[in-house]
Scaffold this active site. Structure first.
Site, PDB file in Angstrom:
ATOM      1  N   ARG A  34      47.183  86.255  -4.445  1.00  0.00           N
ATOM      2  CA  ARG A  34      46.436  84.847  -4.037  1.00  0.00           C
ATOM      3  C   ARG A  34      46.539  84.432  -5.506  1.00  0.00           C
ATOM      4  O   ARG A  34      46.479  83.038  -5.599  1.00  0.00           O
ATOM      5  CB  ARG A  34      45.115  85.269  -3.534  1.00  0.00           C
ATOM      6  N   LYS A 217      42.733  94.879  17.013  1.00  0.00           N
ATOM      7  CA  LYS A 217      42.209  94.259  18.133  1.00  0.00           C
ATOM      8  C   LYS A 217      42.896  93.336  19.043  1.00  0.00           C
ATOM      9  O   LYS A 217      43.257  92.208  18.117  1.00  0.00           O
ATOM     10  CB  LYS A 217      40.650  94.069  17.812  1.00  0.00           C
ATOM     11  N   GLY A 373      46.360  89.104   5.935  1.00  0.00           N
ATOM     12  CA  GLY A 373      46.268  89.947   4.883  1.00  0.00           C
ATOM     13  C   GLY A 373      47.088  91.402   4.849  1.00  0.00           C
ATOM     14  O   GLY A 373      47.529  92.066   4.137  1.00  0.00           O
ATOM     15  N   GLY A 396      43.104  84.191   8.650  1.00  0.00           N
ATOM     16  CA  GLY A 396      42.498  83.471   9.850  1.00  0.00           C
ATOM     17  C   GLY A 396      42.999  82.036   9.712  1.00  0.00           C
ATOM     18  O   GLY A 396      43.325  81.267  10.972  1.00  0.00           O
TER      19      GLY A 396
HETATM   20  P1  AMP Z   1      43.233  93.661  12.179  1.00  0.00           P
HETATM   21  O1  AMP Z   1      42.367  93.586  10.970  1.00  0.00           O
HETATM   22  O2  AMP Z   1      42.840  93.569  13.520  1.00  0.00           O
HETATM   23  O3  AMP Z   1      44.678  92.650  11.655  1.00  0.00           O
HETATM   24  O4  AMP Z   1      43.990  95.064  11.942  1.00  0.00           O
HETATM   25  C1  AMP Z   1      44.409  95.611  10.903  1.00  0.00           C
HETATM   26  C2  AMP Z   1      44.133  96.881  10.856  1.00  0.00           C
HETATM   27  O5  AMP Z   1      44.733  97.425  12.128  1.00  0.00           O
HETATM   28  C3  AMP Z   1      44.627  97.886   9.896  1.00  0.00           C
HETATM   29  O6  AMP Z   1      43.608  98.246   8.905  1.00  0.00           O
HETATM   30  C4  AMP Z   1      45.304  99.098  10.385  1.00  0.00           C
HETATM   31  O7  AMP Z   1      44.919 100.125   9.824  1.00  0.00           O
HETATM   32  C5  AMP Z   1      44.547  98.755  11.809  1.00  0.00           C
HETATM   33  N1  AMP Z   1      45.326  99.664  12.891  1.00  0.00           N
HETATM   34  C6  AMP Z   1      46.791  99.535  13.122  1.00  0.00           C
HETATM   35  N2  AMP Z   1      47.074 100.052  14.046  1.00  0.00           N
HETATM   36  C7  AMP Z   1      46.067 100.860  14.500  1.00  0.00           C
HETATM   37  C8  AMP Z   1      45.618 102.224  15.317  1.00  0.00           C
HETATM   38  N3  AMP Z   1      46.909 102.610  16.100  1.00  0.00           N
HETATM   39  N4  AMP Z   1      44.445 102.646  15.424  1.00  0.00           N
HETATM   40  C9  AMP Z   1      43.604 102.121  14.328  1.00  0.00           C
HETATM   41  N5  AMP Z   1      43.769 101.269  13.648  1.00  0.00           N
HETATM   42  C10 AMP Z   1      44.701 100.831  13.672  1.00  0.00           C
END
Ligand code: AMP
Length: 416
Positions: A34, A217, A373, A396
């Protein structure tokens, strides 16, 4: 006004950047993407013979002074990146004297804007359900204007270059623009580049278009998934969110991350993809672990038959091949969110397969945009940043822009 057409000679420019960089426990920057992203704008001001007042937020101090989020920790790094000494104003709302004393070529970094609740403009310490909330909100909006006016008073012109927060109508990202006339406010180079990259994805689509959405999620990505459904040929869903889909389809997901209240949503997405003729790619196998740790025992299992006590932490080899098959022939690619817990070295293979396929497609002429990120951290971890077309600094903000929303930080300068 555009930054290229503006001459900063003899002018004080207040520049909103996104220096919300990750720090380790010793306050050392772990990823300076950044800071590097803001350099073209900052250097242009100095090269023209202008004066720089830099402002940013860091972290979520929630309107209170918190040394953990002090921008004083990055003064040396900014100075080194800029190749110029950087002065520091320890209170962003009381920097009148420091700003007034600045000469051409000098640089002042203001302390974290979010040490003041006025930056975000949300009332603090009062619940939304409280009957007094609306009045508190009105009062806060009024003091947000005062705060923005104070920041504006330091300078002759305003440059908005913080793409990472451009989706927020904050004092420094949007409200401040009201205190400059159209000839004295502009987007910075980073903002211009980001907006152009989004337009490449939304308006100048070369087909096939493959979007890869990952992360933990589905709930946080639903807006963009729905919007992309109208545009893409292939939609890869990966990472933790896919276990919600596997469960919704009747699979066994063991201890895998899952949003139980989003099972119907997952089924709706599958239906929508069918109705729109989008090739939806969901993992068929995964790397299951017996604990959430890098050193866990692992086994490759079908994504819908994960044994009790095990959780899916990465995409399996068959899934990686399916990802590559949907990515390699693509001519437009968007990647947001990892395919596994890439922070653990033993669970990076899925994300690496995606990165490699994107690099291959890009070498064959595709336009590839990586944003958010975590996907950026992934591509940097793999040392592949120079093998993709564009890496967005926005999380975002990028998602909202791709959802088709006009970002307040852009609207404040360019109109709705
Ligand atoms: P987000 O913040 O929703 O974009 O998700 C990113 C995060 O999702 C990262 O820190 C990853 O470690 C986590 N992640 C990806 N795959 C998995 C999984 N199978 N189980 C748990 N966390 C996950």
């Amino acid at each position: 006004m555009t930054i290229d057409n503006f001459n900063f000679a003899g002018k004080k420019a207040i520049v909103r950047v996104d220096f919300n960089v990750p720090l380790d426990e010793n306050g050392k920057i772990t990823d300076d993407t950044r800071i590097r992203g803001a350099l073209p704008t900052l250097k242009k001001v100095l090269a023209d013979g202008g004066t720089l007042i830099i402002m940013s937020h860091m972290g979520k101090p929630k309107g209170k002074v918190n040394a953990k989020f002090s921008l004083s920790q990055i003064v040396d790094a900014v100075s080194a990146a800029l190749g110029a000494p950087v002065q520091f104003a320890p209170d962003c709302a009381k920097a009148q004297e420091a700003a007034a004393a600045l000469k051409a070529g000098e640089v002042l970094l203001l302390e974290n804007l979010r040490f003041y609740p006025e930056e975000e403009g949300k009332p603090v310490g009062i619940d939304k359900a409280d009957p007094a909330y609306d009045d508190a909100k009105k009062a806060m909006k009024a003091s947000q204007k005062e705060f923005a006016k104070t920041l504006a008073s330091y300078a002759d012109c305003y440059v908005m270059d913080a793409f990472g927060t451009a989706h927020r109508k904050h004092a420094s990202t949007a409200v401040i623009a009201d205190y400059f006339d159209a000839d004295n406010k502009m987007l910075g180079y980073l903002m211009e580049k980001e907006v152009n990259a989004v337009n490449n994805i939304l308006k100048n689509i070369n087909r096939p278009f493959t979007a890869i959405m990952g992360g933990s999620k589905v709930s946080t990505k639903i807006g963009i998934i729905e919007n992309l459904m109208d545009k893409v040929d292939n939609l890869i869903l990966c990472g933790g969110m896919t276990y919600t889909f596997a469960k919704a389809l009747g699979g066994q997901i063991g201890q895998s991350i899952c949003e139980d209240d989003k099972l119907q949503l997952a089924l709706d997405i599958i239906e929508k993809a069918k109705a729109k003729g989008v090739n939806l790619v969901l993992g068929t196998d995964c790397v299951a672990a017996d604990s959430f740790s890098n050193d866990a025992n692992t086994q490759i299992v079908p994504a819908n038959a994960i044994p009790e006590g095990w959780e899916g932490l990465d995409a399996g080899p068959e899934t990686q091949k399916a990802f590559a098959a949907a990515i390699e022939p693509a001519k437009t690619i968007l990647w947001n969110g990892p395919a596994g817990v890439f922070e653990f070295d033993n669970f990076t293979a899925g994300s690496r397969a995606i990165a490699e396929a994107i690099a291959k497609a890009t070498a064959n002429g595709a336009f590839s945009l990586i944003g958010g990120g975590d996907s950026v951290a992934c591509i940097n971890k793999f040392g592949m940043a120079d093998q993709v077309s564009y890496i967005s600094t926005g999380g975002g903000a990028l998602l909202e822009a791709i959802e088709g929303k006009v970002l307040p930080g852009v609207a404040a300068i360019c109109g709705e």
